[in-house]
Write an enzyme that holds these catalytic residues in place. Structure first.
Site, short mmCIF file in Angstrom:
data_model
loop_
_atom_site.label_atom_id
_atom_site.label_comp_id
_atom_site.label_asym_id
_atom_site.label_seq_id
_atom_site.Cartn_x
_atom_site.Cartn_y
_atom_site.Cartn_z
CB SER A 104 -19.54 1.75 15.57
OG SER A 104 -18.43 1.64 16.41
CD GLU A 207 -21.50 6.94 17.77
OE1 GLU A 207 -21.37 6.60 18.96
OE2 GLU A 207 -20.97 6.33 16.83
CG HIS A 277 -21.48 2.64 20.43
ND1 HIS A 277 -21.09 3.75 19.70
CD2 HIS A 277 -20.82 1.58 19.91
CE1 HIS A 277 -20.20 3.37 18.78
NE2 HIS A 277 -20.04 2.06 18.88
#
Length: 329
Positions: A104, A207, A277
């Site tokens: 992230s 992602e 995630h």
């Protein structure tokens, strides 16, 4: 191989201490010698301490050079620190054996290490959300845990997954290149900065979460129009969940995004990578030389021939670890 592991908070605030304590306890049971950084629970607005506190923590961990430096969580905050990070210090920690782990918001740390120190790191789980979940919340995912432990012990040398039927046309694809990427939004925020690596002929993985497919498409097309996508050998997409449908979509969805992307780049685009995630995620060596091989719908990302992995693996043998090739779906 040493198993010292430090948990530190470089970005978003930890609202509760219990998940961090739970994560530390679980990681210790897995054989890691766990240390929680002194400011891991610091709070300033939405951040894990003000910028100076989080920067000091980052440098403190680098100076200690534990075997593993795992972020407690992502969120937002790393971007504020990029211009002030002592990248030489972090690069030296990698030379001394530290594996920086996270995902992230930690994408900017991974990319910065590549851009400034040509140093490898690991895209993988984090303490709070992966190892800190209560039993009622599902606990720790077995694949995530096993993959991480093997990666940190120098035993993991490949991960495998199966693409959806829409990707069946890539059978026989075999390419080799630098594995890089991470969270799409964070990755795109580095475009035009000194913190973005210049990787050609790489394997780019991406992602994101809570981003509607049209926003994902917009970011992907920005990468295409910047020339980054055509310069790669393959693009591998992980999870892009958490978004809500709109009345305006009229059938437009993530598959539409992927179709549009394939119209804008000559580079093969694969989907289905178990990363992002989500509870089940693999650990990926950012900056490693990776072979991507497709047989039917089965995809293998293999870094056993990466020079740095070979050195780490040889060291693991010296420390008495057994060889174990593993690929996780």
């Amino acid at each position: 191989m040493s198993n010292s592991l430090t948990l530190f908070t470089p970005a978003g605030v930890l609202l509760k201490s219990q998940p961090l304590k739970r994560a530390a306890k679980r990681l210790a049971k897995l054989g890691f010698d766990v240390t929680i950084d002194q400011d891991a629970l610091a709070k300033h607005q939405r951040f894990g301490g003000d910028d100076a506190t989080r920067l000091a923590a980052l440098h403190r961990v680098a100076e200690a050079a534990p075997s593993i430096a795992m972020a407690t969580r992502g969120g937002y905050g790393m971007t504020r620190l990029l211009d002030r990070i002592d990248w030489a210090l972090l690069g030296k920690s990698v030379q001394n054996g530290t594996r920086w782990v996270g995902l992230s918001d930690l994408t900017s740390l991974h990319m910065g290490l590549l851009a400034h120190a040509k140093a490898q790191s690991w895209a993988g789980p984090m303490a709070y959300g992966d190892f800190g979940r209560s039993s009622k919340e599902g606990g720790v995912d077995d694949v995530t845990q096993d993959c991480f432990v093997e990666a940190m012990n120098g035993l993991l040398e490949a991960v495998g997954f199966r693409c959806p039927k829409s990707d069946a046309g890539h059978d026989g694809l075999a390419v080799r290149g630098t594995l890089w990427g991470g969270n799409l939004t964070v990755f795109n925020s580095l475009l035009g900065t000194k913190h973005m690596p210049k990787i050609k002929g790489g394997i780019l993985f991406l992602e994101d979460i809570n981003e509607h497919p049209y926003r994902v498409e917009r970011n992907l097309l920005q990468l295409a129009q910047a020339g980054i996508l055509d310069a790669q050998k393959a693009i591998v997409l992980g999870d892009f969940g958490g978004w809500s449908k709109s009345p305006n979509d009229r059938g437009y969805d993530f598959k539409s995004t992927v179709a549009a992307l394939r119209e804008h780049t000559k580079t093969p685009v694969l989907t289905g990578l178990p990363f992002g995630h989500v509870d089940t995620k693999v650990s990926l060596p950012v900056g490693a030389q990776v072979d991507l091989i497709v047989q039917g719908r089965d995809v293998l990302l293999d870094w056993q021939n990466d020079p740095q992995h070979k050195r780490a693996h040889a060291h693991a043998h010296e420390e008495g670890h057994a060889h174990d090739h593993a690929a996780h779906a």
